[in-house]
Design a protein around this motif. Structure first.
Motif, PDB file in Angstrom:
ATOM      1  N   PHE A   1       0.832  -1.201   0.000  1.00 24.98           N
ATOM      2  CA  PHE A   1       0.000   0.000   0.000  1.00 24.98           C
ATOM      3  C   PHE A   1       0.867   1.251   0.000  1.00 24.98           C
ATOM      4  O   PHE A   1       0.511   2.265  -0.620  1.00 24.98           O
ATOM      5  CB  PHE A   1      -0.929   0.010   1.214  1.00 24.98           C
ATOM      6  CG  PHE A   1      -1.943  -1.106   1.216  1.00 24.98           C
ATOM      7  CD1 PHE A   1      -2.187  -1.851   0.074  1.00 24.98           C
ATOM      8  CD2 PHE A   1      -2.638  -1.432   2.373  1.00 24.98           C
ATOM      9  CE1 PHE A   1      -3.112  -2.884   0.062  1.00 24.98           C
ATOM     10  CE2 PHE A   1      -3.574  -2.455   2.382  1.00 24.98           C
ATOM     11  CZ  PHE A   1      -3.806  -3.180   1.225  1.00 24.98           C
ATOM     12  N   LEU A   2       1.986   1.196   0.702  1.00 24.35           N
ATOM     13  CA  LEU A   2       2.906   2.331   0.718  1.00 24.35           C
ATOM     14  C   LEU A   2       3.444   2.612  -0.677  1.00 24.35           C
ATOM     15  O   LEU A   2       3.504   3.769  -1.116  1.00 24.35           O
ATOM     16  CB  LEU A   2       4.051   2.049   1.688  1.00 24.35           C
ATOM     17  CG  LEU A   2       5.172   3.093   1.753  1.00 24.35           C
ATOM     18  CD1 LEU A   2       4.624   4.444   2.184  1.00 24.35           C
ATOM     19  CD2 LEU A   2       6.275   2.632   2.696  1.00 24.35           C
ATOM     20  N   ILE A   3       3.814   1.575  -1.408  1.00 23.12           N
ATOM     21  CA  ILE A   3       4.328   1.755  -2.773  1.00 23.12           C
ATOM     22  C   ILE A   3       3.232   2.310  -3.681  1.00 23.12           C
ATOM     23  O   ILE A   3       3.489   3.159  -4.547  1.00 23.12           O
ATOM     24  CB  ILE A   3       4.880   0.423  -3.293  1.00 23.12           C
ATOM     25  CG1 ILE A   3       6.117   0.022  -2.496  1.00 23.12           C
ATOM     26  CG2 ILE A   3       5.213   0.513  -4.780  1.00 23.12           C
ATOM     27  CD1 ILE A   3       6.641  -1.355  -2.821  1.00 23.12           C
ATOM     28  N   ILE A   4       1.999   1.851  -3.499  1.00 19.35           N
ATOM     29  CA  ILE A   4       0.888   2.371  -4.304  1.00 19.35           C
ATOM     30  C   ILE A   4       0.712   3.863  -4.065  1.00 19.35           C
ATOM     31  O   ILE A   4       0.548   4.655  -5.011  1.00 19.35           O
ATOM     32  CB  ILE A   4      -0.411   1.617  -3.975  1.00 19.35           C
ATOM     33  CG1 ILE A   4      -0.357   0.196  -4.530  1.00 19.35           C
ATOM     34  CG2 ILE A   4      -1.619   2.349  -4.556  1.00 19.35           C
ATOM     35  CD1 ILE A   4      -1.579  -0.633  -4.201  1.00 19.35           C
ATOM     36  N   LEU A   5       0.759   4.288  -2.812  1.00 19.26           N
ATOM     37  CA  LEU A   5       0.582   5.710  -2.513  1.00 19.26           C
ATOM     38  C   LEU A   5       1.756   6.528  -3.032  1.00 19.26           C
ATOM     39  O   LEU A   5       1.561   7.654  -3.510  1.00 19.26           O
ATOM     40  CB  LEU A   5       0.412   5.909  -1.000  1.00 19.26           C
ATOM     41  CG  LEU A   5       0.054   7.327  -0.553  1.00 19.26           C
ATOM     42  CD1 LEU A   5      -1.222   7.800  -1.231  1.00 19.26           C
ATOM     43  CD2 LEU A   5      -0.084   7.399   0.960  1.00 19.26           C
ATOM     44  N   ILE A   6       2.959   5.996  -2.949  1.00 17.56           N
ATOM     45  CA  ILE A   6       4.116   6.701  -3.505  1.00 17.56           C
ATOM     46  C   ILE A   6       3.934   6.904  -5.010  1.00 17.56           C
ATOM     47  O   ILE A   6       4.181   8.004  -5.539  1.00 17.56           O
ATOM     48  CB  ILE A   6       5.409   5.910  -3.212  1.00 17.56           C
ATOM     49  CG1 ILE A   6       5.731   5.935  -1.721  1.00 17.56           C
ATOM     50  CG2 ILE A   6       6.581   6.487  -4.003  1.00 17.56           C
ATOM     51  CD1 ILE A   6       6.895   5.038  -1.337  1.00 17.56           C
ATOM     52  N   THR A   7       3.491   5.866  -5.698  1.00 13.95           N
ATOM     53  CA  THR A   7       3.265   5.967  -7.142  1.00 13.95           C
ATOM     54  C   THR A   7       2.205   7.007  -7.458  1.00 13.95           C
ATOM     55  O   THR A   7       2.345   7.795  -8.417  1.00 13.95           O
ATOM     56  CB  THR A   7       2.843   4.598  -7.700  1.00 13.95           C
ATOM     57  OG1 THR A   7       3.841   3.625  -7.379  1.00 13.95           O
ATOM     58  CG2 THR A   7       2.662   4.667  -9.212  1.00 13.95           C
ATOM     59  N   PHE A   8       1.140   7.051  -6.666  1.00 20.82           N
ATOM     60  CA  PHE A   8       0.077   8.030  -6.904  1.00 20.82           C
ATOM     61  C   PHE A   8       0.585   9.455  -6.673  1.00 20.82           C
ATOM     62  O   PHE A   8       0.297  10.362  -7.472  1.00 20.82           O
ATOM     63  CB  PHE A   8      -1.104   7.742  -5.986  1.00 20.82           C
ATOM     64  CG  PHE A   8      -2.263   8.680  -6.185  1.00 20.82           C
ATOM     65  CD1 PHE A   8      -3.207   8.431  -7.168  1.00 20.82           C
ATOM     66  CD2 PHE A   8      -2.404   9.815  -5.400  1.00 20.82           C
ATOM     67  CE1 PHE A   8      -4.272   9.291  -7.362  1.00 20.82           C
ATOM     68  CE2 PHE A   8      -3.472  10.682  -5.586  1.00 20.82           C
ATOM     69  CZ  PHE A   8      -4.403  10.419  -6.569  1.00 20.82           C
ATOM     70  N   LEU A   9       1.328   9.670  -5.594  1.00 20.61           N
ATOM     71  CA  LEU A   9       1.826  11.018  -5.302  1.00 20.61           C
ATOM     72  C   LEU A   9       2.807  11.486  -6.376  1.00 20.61           C
ATOM     73  O   LEU A   9       2.860  12.685  -6.686  1.00 20.61           O
ATOM     74  CB  LEU A   9       2.496  11.039  -3.930  1.00 20.61           C
ATOM     75  CG  LEU A   9       1.573  10.778  -2.734  1.00 20.61           C
ATOM     76  CD1 LEU A   9       2.352  10.840  -1.428  1.00 20.61           C
ATOM     77  CD2 LEU A   9       0.417  11.769  -2.698  1.00 20.61           C
ATOM     78  N   ARG A  10       3.559  10.572  -6.958  1.00 23.04           N
ATOM     79  CA  ARG A  10       4.470  10.957  -8.039  1.00 23.04           C
ATOM     80  C   ARG A  10       3.726  11.383  -9.289  1.00 23.04           C
ATOM     81  O   ARG A  10       4.263  12.134 -10.109  1.00 23.04           O
ATOM     82  CB  ARG A  10       5.402   9.789  -8.368  1.00 23.04           C
ATOM     83  CG  ARG A  10       6.489   9.532  -7.337  1.00 23.04           C
ATOM     84  CD  ARG A  10       7.288   8.300  -7.691  1.00 23.04           C
ATOM     85  NE  ARG A  10       8.354   8.049  -6.722  1.00 23.04           N
ATOM     86  CZ  ARG A  10       9.113   6.951  -6.708  1.00 23.04           C
ATOM     87  NH1 ARG A  10       8.926   6.012  -7.636  1.00 23.04           N
ATOM     88  NH2 ARG A  10      10.054   6.800  -5.798  1.00 23.04           N
TER      89      ARG A  10
END
Length: 297
Positions: free
Chosen positions: A159-168
């Motif tokens: 989930f952390l990686i998903i949110l990082i991808t979205f914020l980028r």
């Protein structure tokens, strides 16, 4: 002109066929997903004779709500529901707070970011195992404590990686303009980034909440105090008790007790319905956030 019209008609016919096939397949999948839930609900509302005869399918036979009366009169079941609600809300809030706090700097130009990302990815594939986890929780004196159900899985790396991808994927010009105007990182995060990230936040919050609500193994290992049982552990006890005890007795041809299958079904519905109620409130954000990170620009 005529040939173009025939091509357009062929394409429209093919499109209608494609939509029809999709609709049929989706309807079949919906039925497959709903059938077990409807069967359990029918079992919880059916009479003892209908359950014994095996005639119950997706519609209740011989309407009977005695199983629900037993469940709702059980103070331990209501206490377990309250524990699960408090646990799920607390866990989801803390998990989202820490996930946001970690994802925002990792989505920017952070020194040592590659090392941190490697450590996060490492935890997705390797772990200490069940016994070391239990020894750690016991050494921290967290057994029979609500913290043992929150802290070990407070951040999900995926989930952390998903949110990082979205914020980028958010436009960098917005945050750069805010920083040029003297905005701090915290103010930029709370006033600009988070309002634009509602679909992602709602989707991940739902995933966190459902995962915690359905959590069972950690409660089975760490919790022995009946007052701290979450609903899933209480449901496990109900199922196990119904398998070892036979509450069925007869007087003549009249069944005077509730079938254990009926009580199990009522308990399952009691534990399932509350989390299902959450979905309509987050549906608007969930639909737009379900494809997070699927398109890279």
């Amino acid at each position: 002109m005529a040939e173009n019209a025939r091509r357009m008609a062929g394409r429209s016919g093919g499109g209608r066929l494609f939509e029809t096939v999709n609709a049929v397949l989706i309807a079949a999948l919906v039925i497959l997903c709903l059938a077990p839930l409807l069967h359990i609900a029918s079992m919880s509302l059916s009479s003892n004779r209908a359950i014994l005869s095996g005639d119950v399918t997706i519609l209740p036979l011989g309407w009977n709500v005695d199983a629900y009366r037993i469940v709702f009169r059980d103070d331990t079941m209501l206490r377990a529901l309250l524990v699960s609600v408090v646990l799920t809300v607390s866990y989801t809030c803390l998990a989202m707070l820490l996930t946001i706090a970690a994802a925002y700097p990792l989505s920017k130009r952070l020194r040592g970011k590659k090392i941190v990302m490697f450590l996060i990815l490492f935890t997705m594939f390797f772990s200490g195992g069940t016994i070391p986890d239990y020894l750690l929780i016991r050494s921290l004196h967290l057994t029979n404590h609500i913290g043992s159900l929150i802290l070990p899985a407070i951040i999900n790396p995926f989930f952390l990686i998903i949110l990082i991808t979205f914020l980028r994927s958010l436009p960098e010009g917005l945050t750069e303009a805010a920083e040029m105007d003297g905005s701090s990182h915290f103010r930029t995060l709370t006033r600009i980034v988070l309002p634009l990230s509602l679909p992602a936040l709602a989707t991940l919050s739902l995933f966190y909440a459902v995962g915690r609500w359905n959590g069972f193994m950690d409660a089975l290992m760490y919790i022995t105090n009946p007052k701290l049982y979450p609903i899933q552990l209480k449901l496990y006890q109900v199922v196990m008790n119904s398998m070892t005890n036979d509450p069925l007795s007869t007087q003549g041809d009249q069944l005077v007790a509730i079938m254990p299958e009926s009580i199990k079904a009522a308990s399952i519905m009691f534990a399932t319905v509350p989390i299902l109620i959450v979905y309509p409130w987050l549906q608007k954000y969930f639909i737009s956030g379900a494809m997070l990170g699927s398109v890279k620009e």
